[in-house]
Motif scaffolding. Structure first.
Motif, PDB file in Angstrom:
ATOM      1  N   VAL A 147       0.853  -1.182   0.000  1.00 55.35           N
ATOM      2  CA  VAL A 147       0.000   0.000   0.000  1.00 55.35           C
ATOM      3  C   VAL A 147       0.896   1.241   0.000  1.00 55.35           C
ATOM      4  CG1 VAL A 147      -1.881   1.225   1.127  1.00 55.35           C
ATOM      5  CG2 VAL A 147      -1.719  -1.262   1.356  1.00 55.35           C
ATOM      6  N   CYS A 186      -3.437   4.578   6.055  1.00 58.23           N
ATOM      7  CA  CYS A 186      -4.066   4.078   4.827  1.00 58.23           C
ATOM      8  C   CYS A 186      -5.562   4.362   4.851  1.00 58.23           C
ATOM      9  CB  CYS A 186      -3.796   2.580   4.693  1.00 58.23           C
ATOM     10  SG  CYS A 186      -4.677   1.857   3.315  1.00 58.23           S
ATOM     11  N   ALA A 227      -7.751   6.766   2.307  1.00 59.14           N
ATOM     12  CA  ALA A 227      -8.726   6.115   1.419  1.00 59.14           C
ATOM     13  C   ALA A 227     -10.132   6.636   1.678  1.00 59.14           C
ATOM     14  CB  ALA A 227      -8.667   4.601   1.622  1.00 59.14           C
ATOM     15  N   HIS A 252     -10.529   3.308 -14.875  1.00 59.66           N
ATOM     16  CA  HIS A 252      -9.321   3.831 -14.237  1.00 59.66           C
ATOM     17  C   HIS A 252      -8.423   4.528 -15.257  1.00 59.66           C
ATOM     18  CE1 HIS A 252     -10.537   1.660 -10.696  1.00 59.66           C
ATOM     19  NE2 HIS A 252      -9.420   1.972 -10.044  1.00 59.66           N
TER      20      HIS A 252
END
Ligand code: FMN
Length: 400
Positions: free
Chosen positions: A26, A89, A93, A135
């Motif tokens: 990550v 994280c 997010a 994306h």
């Protein structure tokens, strides 16, 4: 050949389930927007693309509200998150959150934030952007990069967070190791809390066929030491391993040196360990030599130099009487974890202290250590440490 019916590839649940079998690290991609405000997003899609020229990529969703600001900046910085940064994280997010309200950072050469506590950062200029379904594939040219912390990464797998252990850091599952490793697994959570609390490395040590074996290690946040290698064994040789010998009468005689005055020293040391409920070792040149031999063990075969270094250890620096107000270069503290049979099932060891400690600090840390060892003892079906009845007379600085 078997033919099975699988849900179609455009079934998004099925797509996520199958692709979730691929673990990712990550990272957080950051930039400064037009007003100089930091922006960032957590990504699992970061990766290296090319060495010459140095290129990396990440894939923002078209729906991302953060990416447009990163695109306008034309530069971004990638911070690779460590295993202890799950909270960072989650913040990065969360859509619409004030993502930098509680996160420390310092600027990369591009000005984009480097997240404090990251394992490494990679500062980039955006050079390409490709459309790919819902994306984008963004390619960055790496301008500067650096490692920050020698610790393990945060890993995302099947929708959950986890850690990573290198195969070389996992003890071989030999038959005599299976039960101690199982017990060390049960101690894991308590070990991690203890490492945070006392800011030292915590190691679960087992007694396997006459050797002490490091079974599991919990890192100290920001620790400055060579990490212990899991699976490493040392023979029980006086003065090492007193926690295991102190509650094992049958093994005592073989462990004690034959000659006086070392023998008397050993008997007194075991007495202290039983009374206090913990063992201690203070550093000197021979301890340094042992640690150096141990850290080289996996590069060369250093067994012989370890044996020599162990023979030179000064018994007087192990399990010694502490003087009130004196300061010590403490190299290790260890407390016993008792199993259901009443014997010592594991040792919980602390090492990697960053400074010398005075006797009051040592006792406070030993109290926290023994409380954790007692908690693990109860979790594995054993009882807490009970100091033997006092024989009157000498009262020393210590527990019990
Ligand atoms: C482990 C993890 C990995 C993620 N990877 C990506 C990714 O590769 N691309 C992406 O667009 N979003 C990814 N996200 C989601 C974004 O971090 C998050 O949805 C987004 O940044 C928040 O919305 P915003 O961009 O509108 O601020 C990931 C989230 C997590 C928890």
């Amino acid at each position: 050949m078997t033919s099975t019916t699988t849900p179609p590839a455009h079934d998004s649940r099925h797509f996520r389930d199958v692709l979730g079998r691929f673990p990712t690290g990550v990272a957080v991609v950051t930039a400064l927007d037009e007003s100089g405000t930091p922006v960032g997003m957590a990504v699992g899609s970061f990766g290296s693309v090319s060495l010459d020229p140095p290129l990396v990529e990440f894939m923002p969703a078209r729906s991302s509200s953060t990416y447009p600001a990163i695109a306008r900046a034309g530069r971004f910085c990638v911070s690779i998150l460590g295993a202890d940064q799950e909270d960072v994280c989650r913040t990065m997010a969360t859509k619409g959150a004030d993502k930098f309200a509680e996160i420390d950072w310092h600027p990369a050469p591009s000005g984009a934030p480097i997240i404090a506590g990251a394992l490494a950062w990679i500062d980039c200029t955006t050079v390409q952007e490709h459309e790919a379904g819902d994306h984008l594939i963004v390619i960055g040219q790496v301008e500067q990069l650096s490692e920050l912390r020698p610790t393990t990464p945060l890993v995302f797998f099947r929708g959950g967070y986890g850690g990573f252990s290198a195969p070389s850091l996992v003890a071989a599952p030999e038959r005599d190791l299976i039960e101690p490793i199982r017990l060390a697994g049960l101690a894991r959570h308590a070990m991690e809390q203890l490492a945070q609390e006392v800011r030292a490395e915590v190691i679960a040590v087992g007694d396997v066929a006459g050797h002490t074996v490091s079974l599991a290690v919990a890192d100290s946040p920001g620790g400055d030491y060579v990490p212990t290698v899991v699976g490493y064994r040392t023979p029980f040789v006086f003065p090492v391993g007193s926690v295991f010998i102190a509650w094992d009468e049958a093994a005592t005689d073989a462990w004690l040196p034959a000659a006086e005055p070392a023998r008397g020293q050993g008997i007194a040391a075991l007495d202290r360990v039983r009374r206090r409920g913990w063992a201690i070792a203070i550093g000197d040149v021979h301890y340094d030599q042992l640690e150096r031999s141990v850290s080289r063990l996996f590069a060369h075969d250093e067994q012989a130099s370890i044996a020599t270094a162990m023979q030179r250890l000064d018994g007087g620096l192990f399990d010694l009487e502490l003087e009130r107000g004196a300061t010590y270069d403490v190299r290790m503290l260890m407390a016993p974890v008792f199993g259901a049979d009443g014997g010592v099932a594991l040792g919980l060891m602390l090492r990697g202290f960053t400074q010398h400690l005075d006797s009051t600090e040592i006792l406070a840390i030993a109290d926290t250590l023994t409380a954790t060892a007692d908690e693990v003892s109860r979790a594995i079906g054993g009882g807490a440490h009970v100091p033997p009845p006092s024989r009157g007379g000498v009262e020393e600085v210590g527990r019990g």
